[in-house]
Design a protein around this motif. Structure first.
Motif, mmCIF file in Angstrom:
data_model
loop_
_atom_site.group_PDB
_atom_site.id
_atom_site.type_symbol
_atom_site.label_atom_id
_atom_site.label_comp_id
_atom_site.label_asym_id
_atom_site.label_seq_id
_atom_site.Cartn_x
_atom_site.Cartn_y
_atom_site.Cartn_z
ATOM 1 N N PRO A 80 0.810 -1.226 0.000
ATOM 2 C CA PRO A 80 0.000 0.000 0.000
ATOM 3 C C PRO A 80 0.837 1.267 0.000
ATOM 4 N N ALA A 81 1.954 1.265 0.750
ATOM 5 C CA ALA A 81 2.814 2.458 0.791
ATOM 6 C C ALA A 81 3.426 2.731 -0.575
ATOM 7 N N ILE A 82 3.872 1.681 -1.251
ATOM 8 C CA ILE A 82 4.449 1.853 -2.593
ATOM 9 C C ILE A 82 3.405 2.394 -3.561
ATOM 10 N N LEU A 83 2.203 1.827 -3.507
ATOM 11 C CA LEU A 83 1.128 2.281 -4.395
ATOM 12 C C LEU A 83 0.778 3.744 -4.145
ATOM 13 N N LEU A 84 0.762 4.147 -2.860
ATOM 14 C CA LEU A 84 0.459 5.541 -2.537
ATOM 15 C C LEU A 84 1.534 6.486 -3.074
ATOM 16 N N TYR B 293 3.077 10.468 -7.057
ATOM 17 C CA TYR B 293 4.025 10.928 -8.063
ATOM 18 C C TYR B 293 3.345 11.119 -9.417
ATOM 19 N N LEU B 294 2.506 10.150 -9.814
ATOM 20 C CA LEU B 294 1.810 10.267 -11.096
ATOM 21 C C LEU B 294 0.856 11.455 -11.109
ATOM 22 N N SER B 295 0.261 11.748 -9.958
ATOM 23 C CA SER B 295 -0.602 12.931 -9.869
ATOM 24 C C SER B 295 0.232 14.206 -9.966
ATOM 25 N N TYR B 296 1.411 14.175 -9.355
ATOM 26 C CA TYR B 296 2.280 15.361 -9.332
ATOM 27 C C TYR B 296 2.777 15.720 -10.737
ATOM 28 N N ILE B 297 3.108 14.698 -11.536
ATOM 29 C CA ILE B 297 3.639 14.984 -12.882
ATOM 30 C C ILE B 297 2.524 15.115 -13.922
ATOM 31 N N GLY B 298 1.270 14.958 -13.488
ATOM 32 C CA GLY B 298 0.145 15.201 -14.379
ATOM 33 C C GLY B 298 -0.351 14.011 -15.168
ATOM 34 N N GLU C 134 -5.156 12.864 -14.023
ATOM 35 C CA GLU C 134 -5.833 14.162 -14.009
ATOM 36 C C GLU C 134 -6.550 14.372 -12.682
ATOM 37 N N ALA C 135 -6.403 15.579 -12.136
ATOM 38 C CA ALA C 135 -6.928 15.875 -10.801
ATOM 39 C C ALA C 135 -8.450 15.764 -10.737
ATOM 40 N N HIS C 136 -9.150 16.062 -11.839
ATOM 41 C CA HIS C 136 -10.610 16.023 -11.807
ATOM 42 C C HIS C 136 -11.152 14.594 -11.962
ATOM 43 N N LEU C 137 -10.255 13.646 -12.220
ATOM 44 C CA LEU C 137 -10.674 12.248 -12.318
ATOM 45 C C LEU C 137 -10.083 11.401 -11.195
ATOM 46 N N MET C 138 -8.807 11.619 -10.898
ATOM 47 C CA MET C 138 -8.113 10.825 -9.881
ATOM 48 C C MET C 138 -7.247 11.753 -9.040
ATOM 49 N N PRO C 139 -7.830 12.365 -8.010
ATOM 50 C CA PRO C 139 -7.061 13.297 -7.171
ATOM 51 C C PRO C 139 -5.918 12.588 -6.461
ATOM 52 N N ALA C 140 -4.917 13.340 -6.085
ATOM 53 C CA ALA C 140 -3.755 12.794 -5.382
ATOM 54 C C ALA C 140 -4.140 12.338 -3.976
#
Length: 277
Positions: free
Chosen positions: A35-39, A44-49, A52-58
């Motif tokens: 779980p920690a690795i997945l988080l 990271y994937l949210s940070y680099i775009g 998308e924030a409106h579909l999968m928020p960080a």
């Protein structure tokens, strides 16, 4: 110093220099790695775009939303009413499953009379019960608790029946040799032998109970974690939806861990491979 004294001294030195984690802590840490690795990857994937924030928020946004609910006090009300529904639905489902499962498992005539009907009911999808329960009981708490009880009932029932009918015939014969009454036979032979299967059914029933509570809280609820899912969907708030899912996962895991620990303590007499390992 003799050989025995030297061995003891080495053991004392080793115990002082080597820190050994308790078994439970080690299990928790190992279970937290993936779980920690997945988080981290998710963040990271949210940070680099990439996400998308409106579909999968960080994850940080999800955590902030949970803290927001906790800060205004609404979180505890939603969790409390969901736990209330789960508790009573789970309790009613287990009690009913124990009664029917014991009858069907022990008496052949009861199996012939009841099991075909119960197996037919088991095939009915959970959502098919929703309109019927609303017609019968309205959208208040009884309909929600009844729906959860239906979900809990069947896995517990099946495991009880399987556990009782799977008792070794030789154990029954030994009990009869010692002139056990029917009550003693059930208490001293059948119950202990079928207990592992029953406890597995309890855990499976609780898991389905958490699934059914979502359907139950879609039945006109104004509070509950399932209600938050609807609010998040209607307001197009993915962070609310995912926060609700995370809360379900956390509460479900905690409740299952409690049952698992209870199962281990109840079955401490078992000489299983896992316990010896």
């Amino acid at each position: 110093m003799n050989i025995k004294g030297e061995a003891v001294s080495r053991q004392i030195i080793k115990s002082k220099t080597q820190f050994v984690l308790p078994k439970n802590v080690k299990i928790v840490l190992l279970g937290s790695i993936i779980p920690a690795i997945l988080l981290v990857v998710w963040q990271y994937l949210s940070y680099i775009g990439v996400l998308e924030a409106h579909l999968m928020p960080a994850p940080t946004v999800i955590l902030a939303k949970i803290f927001e609910f906790a800060g205004d006090g609404s979180l505890w009300g939603h969790i409390g009413i969901t736990l209330y529904r789960i508790f009573f639905g789970f309790l009613i489902g287990v009690v009913a499953a124990v009664l029917f499962g014991s009858l069907v498992g022990y008496f052949r005539i009861a199996e012939a009379l009841l099991d075909p009907m119960l197996q037919a009911f088991r095939s009915i999808p959970s959502l098919a019960w929703v309109p019927l329960f609303i017609l019968w009981m309205g959208i208040a708490e009884p309909s929600k608790i009844t729906l959860i009880a239906v979900g809990v009932f069947f896995p517990v029932y099946l495991n009880i029946v399987s556990g009782i009918q799977g008792v070794d015939r030789k154990l029954i014969e030994v009990g009869k040799i010692y002139n056990f009454s029917t009550f003693d036979l059930i208490r001293k032979v059948i119950l202990p032998a079928s207990l592992p299967s029953f406890l597995v059914g309890i855990r499976s029933g609780l898991g389905l109970g958490w699934m059914f509570v979502v359907a139950a809280e879609l039945m006109g609820a104004s509070q509950g974690i399932g209600y938050l899912l609807v609010v998040g969907q209607n307001s197009y708030s993915p962070e609310t939806v995912i926060a609700s899912i995370v809360l379900f996962a956390i509460l479900g895991k905690i409740s299952d861990s409690i049952l698992k620990k209870t199962e281990e303590k109840t079955l401490h007499w078992q000489d299983s491979y896992v316990k010896k390992a």
